[in-house]
Design a protein around this motif. Structure first.
Motif, PDB file in Angstrom:
ATOM      1  N   LEU A  71       0.819  -1.209   0.000  1.00  0.00           N
ATOM      2  CA  LEU A  71       0.000   0.000   0.000  1.00  0.00           C
ATOM      3  C   LEU A  71       0.853   1.258   0.000  1.00  0.00           C
ATOM      4  CD1 LEU A  71      -2.899  -0.625   2.563  1.00  0.00           C
ATOM      5  CD2 LEU A  71      -2.998  -0.684   0.074  1.00  0.00           C
ATOM      6  N   VAL A  72       1.700   1.376   0.984  1.00  0.00           N
ATOM      7  CA  VAL A  72       2.411   2.639   1.184  1.00  0.00           C
ATOM      8  C   VAL A  72       3.910   2.481   1.011  1.00  0.00           C
ATOM      9  CG1 VAL A  72       2.716   4.581   2.757  1.00  0.00           C
ATOM     10  CG2 VAL A  72       0.646   3.202   2.912  1.00  0.00           C
ATOM     11  N   ALA A 131      -6.689  -5.727   1.555  1.00  0.00           N
ATOM     12  CA  ALA A 131      -6.926  -4.388   2.100  1.00  0.00           C
ATOM     13  C   ALA A 131      -7.568  -3.490   1.041  1.00  0.00           C
ATOM     14  CB  ALA A 131      -5.613  -3.777   2.588  1.00  0.00           C
ATOM     15  N   SER A 135     -11.248  -1.909   1.200  1.00  0.00           N
ATOM     16  CA  SER A 135     -11.345  -0.456   1.165  1.00  0.00           C
ATOM     17  C   SER A 135     -12.385  -0.026   0.135  1.00  0.00           C
ATOM     18  CB  SER A 135      -9.972   0.121   0.831  1.00  0.00           C
ATOM     19  OG  SER A 135      -9.987   1.509   0.988  1.00  0.00           O
ATOM     20  N   GLU A 173       0.686  -1.937   6.930  1.00  0.00           N
ATOM     21  CA  GLU A 173      -0.530  -1.106   6.900  1.00  0.00           C
ATOM     22  C   GLU A 173      -1.711  -1.913   6.371  1.00  0.00           C
ATOM     23  OE1 GLU A 173       2.439   0.134   5.913  1.00  0.00           O
ATOM     24  OE2 GLU A 173       2.720   1.766   7.360  1.00  0.00           O
ATOM     25  N   MET A 177      -5.070  -2.865   8.509  1.00  0.00           N
ATOM     26  CA  MET A 177      -6.399  -2.542   7.990  1.00  0.00           C
ATOM     27  C   MET A 177      -7.272  -3.798   7.960  1.00  0.00           C
ATOM     28  SD  MET A 177      -8.483  -2.731   5.190  1.00  0.00           S
ATOM     29  CE  MET A 177      -9.763  -1.723   4.492  1.00  0.00           C
ATOM     30  N   GLU A 268       4.413   1.415  13.329  1.00  0.00           N
ATOM     31  CA  GLU A 268       5.086   2.665  13.663  1.00  0.00           C
ATOM     32  C   GLU A 268       6.588   2.534  13.861  1.00  0.00           C
ATOM     33  OE1 GLU A 268       3.611   6.183  16.512  1.00  0.00           O
ATOM     34  OE2 GLU A 268       2.327   4.426  16.391  1.00  0.00           O
TER      35      GLU A 268
ATOM     36  N   ALA B  70     -10.968   6.013   5.314  1.00  0.00           N
ATOM     37  CA  ALA B  70      -9.577   5.960   4.873  1.00  0.00           C
ATOM     38  C   ALA B  70      -9.175   4.520   4.569  1.00  0.00           C
ATOM     39  CB  ALA B  70      -8.688   6.538   5.964  1.00  0.00           C
ATOM     40  N   ILE B  71      -8.093   4.368   3.817  1.00  0.00           N
ATOM     41  CA  ILE B  71      -7.667   3.028   3.427  1.00  0.00           C
ATOM     42  C   ILE B  71      -7.156   2.241   4.632  1.00  0.00           C
ATOM     43  CG2 ILE B  71      -6.066   1.707   1.979  1.00  0.00           C
ATOM     44  CD1 ILE B  71      -6.159   4.043  -0.017  1.00  0.00           C
ATOM     45  N   VAL B  72      -6.338   2.855   5.434  1.00  0.00           N
ATOM     46  CA  VAL B  72      -5.739   2.130   6.558  1.00  0.00           C
ATOM     47  C   VAL B  72      -6.361   2.524   7.894  1.00  0.00           C
ATOM     48  CG1 VAL B  72      -3.595   1.684   7.817  1.00  0.00           C
ATOM     49  CG2 VAL B  72      -3.548   1.883   5.319  1.00  0.00           C
ATOM     50  N   HIS B 174      -2.257   7.885   4.559  1.00  0.00           N
ATOM     51  CA  HIS B 174      -1.646   6.831   3.741  1.00  0.00           C
ATOM     52  C   HIS B 174      -1.969   7.047   2.266  1.00  0.00           C
ATOM     53  CE1 HIS B 174      -1.989   5.135   7.819  1.00  0.00           C
ATOM     54  NE2 HIS B 174      -0.829   4.562   7.528  1.00  0.00           N
ATOM     55  N   MET B 178       0.628   7.743  -0.928  1.00  0.00           N
ATOM     56  CA  MET B 178       0.594   7.049  -2.222  1.00  0.00           C
ATOM     57  C   MET B 178       0.536   8.055  -3.372  1.00  0.00           C
ATOM     58  SD  MET B 178      -2.053   3.910  -1.524  1.00  0.00           S
ATOM     59  CE  MET B 178      -2.475   3.546   0.158  1.00  0.00           C
ATOM     60  N   THR B 267       2.583   9.312   8.824  1.00  0.00           N
ATOM     61  CA  THR B 267       1.328   8.558   8.809  1.00  0.00           C
ATOM     62  C   THR B 267       0.923   8.033  10.186  1.00  0.00           C
ATOM     63  OG1 THR B 267       2.553   6.584   8.177  1.00  0.00           O
ATOM     64  CG2 THR B 267       1.507   7.813   6.402  1.00  0.00           C
ATOM     65  N   GLU B 268       1.688   8.351  11.204  1.00  0.00           N
ATOM     66  CA  GLU B 268       1.369   7.821  12.533  1.00  0.00           C
ATOM     67  C   GLU B 268       1.606   8.881  13.602  1.00  0.00           C
ATOM     68  OE1 GLU B 268       0.218   4.801  13.320  1.00  0.00           O
ATOM     69  OE2 GLU B 268       0.221   4.189  11.219  1.00  0.00           O
ATOM     70  N   GLY B 269       0.999   8.639  14.754  1.00  0.00           N
ATOM     71  CA  GLY B 269       1.336   9.443  15.931  1.00  0.00           C
ATOM     72  C   GLY B 269       0.772  10.845  15.876  1.00  0.00           C
TER      73      GLY B 269
END
Lengths: 310, 310
Positions: A71-72, A131, A135, A173, A177, A268, B70-72, B174, B178, B267-269
């Motif tokens: 995905l990413v 995923a 989605s 990811e 998901m 993460e 969202a995707i994730v 995410h 992409m 993408t996190e946090g």
């Protein structure tokens, strides 16, 4: 009769898993479709290996090509383990079978919507296609009775890193998901697919002694895996995680101990990227989302394999 | 020559202005509208998108509904204080007459781009979920799309939904990663520039005083939106011109000043959704995004007002 859909990054152990489903003697197995995904080797090589395996078994199954990368993240491959072609460097001839036109994700969505709760899903690679399908079509989560996932390491013994198993590590990811999508999941982790579950020297001898196209194929296409496993992980002989997962999908009694827990995936940290964290004691007080296999009946798993090779 | 655009949108009050602005601009031909969750829930924005094409006699333009989340990331509790529960300032608008296209937004984008190679500009003004899914369903679109002109992000300025992140990007970081990392031409019309393009009271009132269906609708739906801006930013009834600025760029890029750098997402946090401009390519070596950092604001605003008061 059992209907299944296989999503695979076809290299050597995936090929054996596909072969098992194609040649399962105990009941009729209808493989509704096979979707391929980038993982062990490049997408095109995975597709080629899947087609070759189907052809070897003299069967016809629609094969749809899917995601060419996670995905990413950037793609990670397992050539070191499966060989330059994913098939132990056997350089099998090009298959004559061809792929379908549809994208794997659309094919999967269409098939499930047309046959809700009619077939199970078995995933042998990174969860990118699944995923993407969820989605685009979140309703799939309630139209698949069970998805058997080869992936993760419930007891935190990883392979590609100390914490993570390859399939989940490659596209964490996507895994996260899918794990939280509501899709019923059974996780067959790496820790079940090593040690005694490996085919040892004696096992390999007895497989070769069967002297069939299928027994020879099983050992040949895994020859790089056998060598790498010994040199890299210091483990004897041949681990077959995808065939073990397929064996459980075909005969769920091969899993002898399981439980349902809250499981999530770390996306993460660099150290624990792709780690499948199982809340076995329920301390997070979150709803259980994944059935985790804790143990398998090793002799019965091996017999499940052997009866498809004879 | 007119530019063919697919307008990807989560209407939304400023989306309403932007889409109407695009439909009233002879430089642009809107060949399709795709909807996405964001300013309101997915089912709501889809109906709004349909209403908006019908508003001024463009009911022939296909509207395809896309992602609801969202995707994730798991589904969000969407804030309704900016655009209202119905995305239309809580005005409970009448149902649209037409029907949504029978295809997912991502597939609609793929099909339209393949049918018009090199001719389509994507103008996403919501979360980038549909665009990212389209890229994964058919990676070839990266080389067949003319340009992606997106409203979102904050490279060198603070965010709006968090101290660092702009809302569209934050809602699916995410997907944004992409889109920004793909090998295609991307122009980011983010807070760096939209906070410089302030629709003042005089201009805003002029739009609302016009006698046309768009203005008649805007008069109803803007009080909630304007109220929010006033409370949060204290700019006395004026608003930042987010989505319409992306359309203005599509019409006349010469009105904008850009810097070039690849955009990397967190993408996190708690920094999630931050669009980091990696000017010296320290972290990534993929293609640079055109980051709008300045504009002839008066000219942009006059262009918008001129079109909406026609």
């Amino acid at each position: 009769m059992k209907r299944i859909w296989i999503d695979t990054d076809t290299a050597s152990d995936d090929a054996v898993a596909i072969l098992m489903a194609l040649r399962w003697p105990d009941e009729e197995i209808i493989i509704e479709g096979i979707t391929t995904v980038s993982g062990n080797v490049s997408l095109e090589e995975c597709t080629r290996n899947a087609l070759y395996t189907i052809e070897l078994c003299g069967k016809q199954v629609p094969v749809y090509q899917g995601a060419g990368k996670p995905l990413v993240r950037e793609a990670v491959f397992g050539y070191f383990f499966h060989g330059p072609d994913g098939m132990g460097g056997m350089n099998y001839p090009s298959p004559k079978l061809e792929i379908e036109e549809n994208h794997a994700v659309n094919a999967l969505i269409d098939a499930i919507r047309a046959n809700p709760n009619e077939f199970i899903l078995v995933t042998l690679g990174p969860l990118t296609n699944i995923a993407l399908a969820l989605s685009i079509a979140p309703d799939l989560a309630e139209k698949i009775p069970m998805c058997y996932v080869m992936g993760g390491a419930a007891a935190t013994l990883g392979n590609i890193t100390p914490a993570a198993e390859f399939n989940i590590y490659v596209d964490p990811e996507a895994a996260k998901m899918v794990f939280h999508s509501g899709l019923p999941l059974t996780m067959v982790g790496w820790e079940l697919c090593r040690g005694e579950a490996n085919l040892d020297d004696e096992d390999i001898k007895s497989v070769l002694a069967m002297d069939t196209v299928y027994s020879k194929f099983t050992v040949d296409c895994n020859r790089q895996a056998i060598q790498t496993n010994r040199e890299w992980l210091g483990e004897p002989m041949l681990p077959l995680p995808d065939p073990i997962t397929m064996a459980i999908a075909l005969d769920s009694s091969i899993c002898t101990k399981k439980g349902k827990y809250y499981v999530t995936v770390d996306v993460e940290s660099e150290v624990t990227r792709g780690m499948t964290v199982v809340d076995e004691r329920g301390v997070l007080e979150k709803d259980a989302n994944v059935t985790v296999c804790w143990a398998i009946d090793v002799p019965r798993w091996k017999e499940a394999l052997y009866k498809t090779l004879r | 020559m007119t530019k063919k655009i697919i307008f990807d949108t989560d209407p939304g009050v400023d989306d309403t202005m932007a889409l109407t602005f695009a439909l009233r601009s002879p430089e642009l031909e809107v060949v399709g509208v795709t909807s996405v969750f964001g300013n309101a829930a997915g089912p709501v924005t889809a109906q709004n998108a349909l209403r908006l094409v019908e508003l001024e006699g463009n009911g022939h333009i296909p509207v395809a509904r896309g992602a609801d989340q969202a995707i994730v990331l798991p589904a969000l509790e969407l804030g309704t204080e900016v655009h209202g529960e119905d995305g239309m300032g809580n005005t409970d608008p009448a149902p649209p007459k037409g029907k949504l296209a029978d295809v997912h937004a991502a597939q609609f984008i793929v099909d339209t781009v393949l049918a018009n190679p090199g001719e389509i500009t994507l103008v996403p003004v919501g979360p980038l979920t549909n665009i990212a899914l389209a890229l994964r369903l058919e990676p070839k679109i990266a080389e067949l799309v003319d340009e992606v002109i997106l409203m979102g992000g904050a490279a060198y300025v603070p965010g709006n939904i968090t101290p660092l992140a702009e809302a569209n990007i934050y809602h699916d970081p995410h997907a944004a990663q992409m889109v920004f990392s793909a090998d295609w031409k991307v122009t980011m019309v983010g807070l760096d520039v939209t906070h410089q393009i302030v629709m003042d009271n005089a201009r805003f009132d002029k739009i609302l005083a016009a006698d046309n269906p768009a203005a008649n609708l805007l008069r109803k739906i803007v009080p909630c939106y304007r109220n929010f801006f006033d409370q949060v930013y204290g700019i006395g009834g004026a608003v930042y011109t987010h989505d319409p600025s992306a359309v203005a760029y599509a019409i006349d890029p010469g009105l904008f000043e850009v810097r070039q750098a690849p955009i990397v997402l967190e993408t996190e946090g708690r920094c999630m959704g931050k669009t980091i401009a990696d000017e010296e390519h320290r972290w990534v070596d993929y293609r640079s995004t055109n980051i709008c950092v300045g504009a002839q604001a008066e000219a942009v605003l006059d262009l918008i007002v001129g079109r909406l008061t026609k």
